[in-house]
Scaffold this motif. Structure first.
Motif, PDB file in Angstrom:
ATOM      1  N   ASP A 187       0.844  -1.191   0.000  1.00 48.16           N
ATOM      2  CA  ASP A 187       0.000   0.000   0.000  1.00 48.16           C
ATOM      3  C   ASP A 187       0.883   1.247   0.000  1.00 48.16           C
ATOM      4  OD1 ASP A 187      -3.210   0.278   0.919  1.00 48.16           O
ATOM      5  OD2 ASP A 187      -2.005   2.093   1.088  1.00 48.16           O
ATOM      6  N   ALA A 188       0.356   2.351  -0.581  1.00 49.96           N
ATOM      7  CA  ALA A 188       1.132   3.593  -0.659  1.00 49.96           C
ATOM      8  C   ALA A 188       0.814   4.572   0.466  1.00 49.96           C
ATOM      9  CB  ALA A 188       0.872   4.274  -2.010  1.00 49.96           C
ATOM     10  N   HIS A 189      -0.164   4.230   1.313  1.00 50.90           N
ATOM     11  CA  HIS A 189      -0.502   5.122   2.424  1.00 50.90           C
ATOM     12  C   HIS A 189       0.423   4.891   3.615  1.00 50.90           C
ATOM     13  CE1 HIS A 189      -4.284   4.810   0.086  1.00 50.90           C
ATOM     14  NE2 HIS A 189      -4.403   6.086   0.390  1.00 50.90           N
ATOM     15  N   TRP A 190       0.526   5.896   4.462  1.00 48.69           N
ATOM     16  CA  TRP A 190       1.377   5.722   5.647  1.00 48.69           C
ATOM     17  C   TRP A 190       0.742   4.725   6.606  1.00 48.69           C
ATOM     18  CZ3 TRP A 190       1.182  11.332   8.131  1.00 48.69           C
ATOM     19  CH2 TRP A 190      -0.138  11.669   8.394  1.00 48.69           C
ATOM     20  N   ASN A 191       1.575   4.144   7.511  1.00 51.21           N
ATOM     21  CA  ASN A 191       1.054   3.188   8.488  1.00 51.21           C
ATOM     22  C   ASN A 191       0.859   3.868   9.837  1.00 51.21           C
ATOM     23  OD1 ASN A 191       3.574   3.356   9.696  1.00 51.21           O
ATOM     24  ND2 ASN A 191       4.275   1.352   8.974  1.00 51.21           N
ATOM     25  N   ASN A 192       0.464   3.086  10.833  1.00 50.11           N
ATOM     26  CA  ASN A 192       0.157   3.654  12.146  1.00 50.11           C
ATOM     27  C   ASN A 192       1.384   4.251  12.825  1.00 50.11           C
ATOM     28  OD1 ASN A 192       0.958   0.851  12.211  1.00 50.11           O
ATOM     29  ND2 ASN A 192       0.545   0.874  14.402  1.00 50.11           N
ATOM     30  N   ILE A 193       2.576   3.741  12.536  1.00 48.73           N
ATOM     31  CA  ILE A 193       3.799   4.316  13.133  1.00 48.73           C
ATOM     32  C   ILE A 193       4.040   5.716  12.582  1.00 48.73           C
ATOM     33  CG2 ILE A 193       6.312   4.047  13.348  1.00 48.73           C
ATOM     34  CD1 ILE A 193       5.878   1.020  13.132  1.00 48.73           C
ATOM     35  N   ALA A 194       3.910   5.859  11.263  1.00 48.08           N
ATOM     36  CA  ALA A 194       4.097   7.172  10.642  1.00 48.08           C
ATOM     37  C   ALA A 194       3.072   8.173  11.160  1.00 48.08           C
ATOM     38  CB  ALA A 194       3.994   7.036   9.122  1.00 48.08           C
ATOM     39  N   VAL A 195       1.852   7.711  11.376  1.00 50.20           N
ATOM     40  CA  VAL A 195       0.803   8.607  11.892  1.00 50.20           C
ATOM     41  C   VAL A 195       1.180   9.119  13.287  1.00 50.20           C
ATOM     42  CG1 VAL A 195      -1.584   8.690  12.700  1.00 50.20           C
ATOM     43  CG2 VAL A 195      -1.052   7.621  10.513  1.00 50.20           C
ATOM     44  N   GLU A 196       1.658   8.231  14.141  1.00 55.29           N
ATOM     45  CA  GLU A 196       2.038   8.649  15.496  1.00 55.29           C
ATOM     46  C   GLU A 196       3.186   9.658  15.450  1.00 55.29           C
ATOM     47  OE1 GLU A 196       0.715   8.168  18.393  1.00 55.29           O
ATOM     48  OE2 GLU A 196      -0.848   6.750  17.801  1.00 55.29           O
ATOM     49  N   VAL A 197       4.131   9.435  14.541  1.00 56.48           N
ATOM     50  CA  VAL A 197       5.248  10.385  14.392  1.00 56.48           C
ATOM     51  C   VAL A 197       4.706  11.743  13.956  1.00 56.48           C
ATOM     52  CG1 VAL A 197       7.319  10.924  13.047  1.00 56.48           C
ATOM     53  CG2 VAL A 197       6.928   8.591  13.870  1.00 56.48           C
ATOM     54  N   ALA A 198       3.781  11.746  12.986  1.00 52.51           N
ATOM     55  CA  ALA A 198       3.205  13.001  12.502  1.00 52.51           C
ATOM     56  C   ALA A 198       2.455  13.721  13.618  1.00 52.51           C
ATOM     57  CB  ALA A 198       2.280  12.733  11.319  1.00 52.51           C
ATOM     58  N   ALA A 199       1.708  12.969  14.429  1.00 56.97           N
ATOM     59  CA  ALA A 199       0.978  13.589  15.540  1.00 56.97           C
ATOM     60  C   ALA A 199       1.942  14.240  16.520  1.00 56.97           C
ATOM     61  CB  ALA A 199       0.116  12.535  16.230  1.00 56.97           C
TER      62      ALA A 199
END
Length: 369
Positions: free
Chosen positions: A332-344
């Motif tokens: 998949d080309a979308h970010w995963n849950n780890i990337a989301v936490e980093v962004a938050a």
């Protein structure tokens, strides 16, 4: 004699075509809503009934084992169980409360993420504020949405996957269409029967069996092309890391500066958060191994114009290249849950930095724990 022959022919043609006429109706009224889909996204997204208020069917709750968008129904698909909620307006939220509003694409919606893993819910935990996911949507759709005119958020965070930044529309490009949709959407949402009717009509328009069969045929005969390097699947490949001219950078910055200006007029704070393409962070897996420079150049121009920007690229690069942490699913080309936490975390840091720099601005004083 001739009339009887014509009648018999018409009856036979009707009987022959009846299954094709009835089957979409059976799909929409009898079969489970996700019978032919591999993701909740396709299952509840609005197809033809674009008079509905949101991008998804309202008031939905689904749990499904999904596959990635780049290689579904193949041996390379990675299954993952996710849960979705949509609110009364058809956006992916548990409710419609909004202190902070996220505008963006499918990454903000949270493709292949469970509800608690979306950026909206991660930010709520970080900021202790009500965060509303308004995605997929544009800044113009937000500006023309009546409920946000009457009750505006304190802060708008606009996010975009890197490859869609050049296509961000200038302020005012589709305001009339959004206003019309506000009216029809409110009308449909006001009635359970109307909502059910439009959802059923939209499900019929999807022709799930036809599209599922067509995709299977394309895969069987090798007509479906996949972009894969080092056992990772990409949506664009090398072209994703294309070069942009200085003028193109300035044009994009002008549009983003226009967003900031129109929000300032309404007393709303603005932050821009670009999300790097998978090809950007994983550029060493591509044949050319060419490191892209688009986002650093754009962010430098935006900072020169005093526009708040969240630098996800630098942090994603460090995590992936130095710590070998995956930030995107293999299929998949979308970010995963780890990337989301980093962004938050980065958004919270950005707001904390703003608080430090503007300590006398009390409205943002409680954004961080």
């Amino acid at each position: 004699m001739q009339n009887n022959g014509v009648k018999r022919l018409l009856v036979k043609l009707t009987l022959l075509s009846l299954p094709f006429i009835l089957w979409p109706l059976i799909e929409a009224t009898i079969l489970p809503i996700n019978f032919f889909t591999f993701r909740i996204w396709e299952t509840i997204s609005v197809n033809k009934m674009e008079v509905m208020s949101g991008p998804f069917y309202p008031n939905q709750h689904l749990v499904m084992e999904e596959e990635g968008e780049l290689a579904p129904h193949t041996p390379f698909a990675t299954k993952r169980k996710v849960e979705w909620f949509t609110d009364a307006y058809g956006y992916r939220n548990r409710d419609s409360k909004c202190d902070v509003l996220l505008i963006g694409d499918s990454n903000i919606t949270g493709a292949k993420l469970s509800q608690e893993e979306t950026l909206a819910e991660a930010l709520e935990r970080q900021l202790n504020k009500e965060v509303y996911s308004f995605a997929p949507a544009t800044m113009n759709r937000f500006l023309a949405t009546e409920r946000f005119v009457q009750d505006p958020p304190e802060l708008v965070i606009l996010s975009s996957i890197e490859r869609r930044i050049p296509g961000l529309p200038a302020v005012g490009a589709n305001g009339l269409g959004s206003k019309i949709r506000n009216y029809t959407g409110d009308l449909i949402n006001s009635s359970y029967l109307l909502t059910k009717l439009f959802i059923t009509a939209d499900r019929i328009s999807k022709l799930g069996l036809y599209h599922r069969a067509l995709a299977s045929i394309e895969r069987s005969f090798g007509r479906k092309e996949y972009i894969s390097f080092n056992n990772e699947y990409f949506i664009e490949g090398e072209i994703a890391n294309r070069h942009y001219t200085d003028q193109e950078i300035l044009d994009m910055a002008n549009i983003l500066e226009g967003y900031k200006a129109v929000l300032q007029e309404r007393g709303i704070k603005f932050i821009f958060m670009p999300i790097p393409n998978k090809e950007n962070i994983y550029y060493q897996m591509l044949p050319s191994k060419k490191k892209p420079d688009f986002l650093p150049r754009l962010m430098a121009e935006l900072r020169r114009r005093n526009i708040d920007v969240v630098d996800t690229q630098t942090n994603f690069e460090k995590l992936h290249q130095q710590d070998n942490i995956a930030l995107y699913p293999t299929d998949d080309a979308h970010w995963n849950n780890i990337a989301v936490e980093v962004a938050a975390d980065l958004v919270a840091q950005q707001l904390q930095q703003n608080k430090t720099e503007k300590d006398n601005v009390s409205r943002f004083a409680n954004y961080t724990k």
